[in-house]
Write an enzyme that holds these catalytic residues in place. Sequence first.
Site, short mmCIF file in Angstrom:
data_model
loop_
_atom_site.label_atom_id
_atom_site.label_comp_id
_atom_site.label_asym_id
_atom_site.label_seq_id
_atom_site.Cartn_x
_atom_site.Cartn_y
_atom_site.Cartn_z
N ASP A 93 -20.20 -47.71 107.04
CA ASP A 93 -21.02 -46.71 106.38
C ASP A 93 -21.22 -45.51 107.32
OD1 ASP A 93 -22.90 -46.07 104.11
OD2 ASP A 93 -24.34 -46.06 105.76
N GLU A 107 -16.53 -44.27 105.89
CA GLU A 107 -16.83 -42.93 105.38
C GLU A 107 -16.68 -41.94 106.52
OE1 GLU A 107 -20.16 -43.25 101.99
OE2 GLU A 107 -20.85 -43.93 103.93
#
Length: 650
Positions: free
Chosen positions: A333, A362
């Site tokens: 993340d 990400e």
Amino acid sequence: MEKQYQRHKYSEKQFNELYFYDKEDLGATYSKARTQFKVWAPTADKVAIKLYEEGLGDNLVKVVSMYQGVAGTWELIVEEDLNGMYYTYEVTLGEVVNETIDPYAKAAGANGVRAMILDLNRTNPKGWEEDKKPEFTEDTDAIIYELHVRDLSMSSDSGIKNKGKFLGIAETGTVSSSGLTTGIDHMKELGITHVHLLPVFDYNTVDETQLQTPQFNWGYDPQNYNLPEGSYSTDPFHGDVRIKEFKQMVKTLHDNGIRVIMDVVYNHTFASEESNFHKIVPEYYHRVVNGKFSDGSACNNETASERAMVRKFIIDSVVYWAKEYHIDGFRFDLMALHDIDTMNAVREAVDKIDPTILLYGEGWTAADSVLPKEKQALKAHTYQMNRVGAFSDDMRDGIKGSVFDGLDKGFVSGKEGVEEAIKFGIVASTAHPQVKDFVAWTHNPGQCINYTSVHDNFTLWDKLAMSCEGVSEEQRIRMNKLSAAIVLTSQGVSLFQAGEELLRSKPVEGQEGMYDHNSYISSDNVNAIHWSNKKKYYSVYEYYRGLIAFRKANPALRMRTEADIAKNLVFLENLPDQVVAYTIKAISDIEEKEIYVIFNASNKKIKMPLDKGTWNVYVNADDAGTEVLATEDKETVVVDEISAMVLIRQ
């Protein structure tokens, strides 16, 4: 050396030389005869262990002082069998005394307040030692299904008994009221290679003592990084249960040919000053400037991966999950809040365990960070990382329109001028002589995660409804199928949100025509996969299933190098607007026959040139798979409006 080392010196070389601890025995190391406790707390004046009978409540057994070890550690060996006992650390920092859970806790009671001492061998399900990972060799072979644990089973029509639980994912033989497969059998039937589970480590924002009350959260609120979330177990009060059930889930997925990816959130902690990190070594684990937490996560803080013991913690944690739980991949993340060196160090560590473990994340932050841009593991820096992938938001927004504007259209929904974005995604964001307007951010197609929808933002079906008001359902289904065809025939790694193949929707309750783009705390009714859709939209499901089978059957759709893609994938030029087409040459060691792929996003049928010879159609507007749908041998082929066509030369 002054004991209360000044916090602003945490990043200095001298602090690292004095206090970096490189052994792998932090936390509680259990044996029947004794348990060793070790915590890294270089700024503490005193540390003690508090032993409890249970994970909650007034049941303190004793407090035992720890002694100073090397490199800022505190140690204690208790010569007893402590299996099943719970513990915390009591850390004295000047006049402040903090009680907190061990950051290296491997088990915990309800709500993760106290760590549990556990014989982990007793948590192994039957056959765990023989657990065999499904065969997988190349990153580009991955077809990833992004899933929240609760979403698979909470619908009343799921046929799954252990609703919202790890064991629900492990239930086989489940069907909906219409008799169609659900749950793990559905995933197996679909043909995916990996399931990507949204956070399944222990997170803060569900009260595990009140599970009789429905609670939902995506889980991006880390509390304890090295143990499973209790609300997904049948008993969160006894720390061994969640571990046994998590392992059973992994083993059942493996037995059914599906590898397991964990969504990991090392970039921030749910609590800041109240986090166990901060209570043990104030301000070390987070980026703090002049007493203020940097907030690149938009969740009140961000961790400092560039510091040696934070980097070590992240690596230790990933390695632990890979070894103890047989995890096959990790999705990071807000990965750009980590520094490039840390991500490369994670890759190096997992390669020693299993080189087929996938790593991706990400490639962005949620807000400004104090970590210098040039050090961030951004998408633009993917080429500096070794087999650490990033999500292609270029492809995502090119296909369906910007995620930040619900009304914005993309290629499949009729937007003009985005053909280059589609082409860039097709070549997996690598350098290609025929792609303009985009700069390659990787030279390895296995680092490009192509997708259209995940848990964030609108589902694909809802995005099409929002941006294509007044368009018939039939037309939107064509758009959805075209989107799937683009993702599942492009180079790189394919990923899609669970339920996308069933036209998953998240309507806002009580608001007709409104859709939930941020359902992180919405109800199960909003978030659950509604299995009745499988019967209603069975042709869409079959289309996804067919595309997956076709992708698996044709290695040329999964080329391993930038050079192979640039050499063998040739785009047709001077095409009408809203049309992208390319061929992949017959390659002796990859693909025996030439492939021809056409995407027509326009509202009219088109005629496309066809080289001499006979061509078999495997994908068209209605169907996809490994069976021949039609044979074409004329100079042109007609491609229906808003559709894909894929042909292979005989």
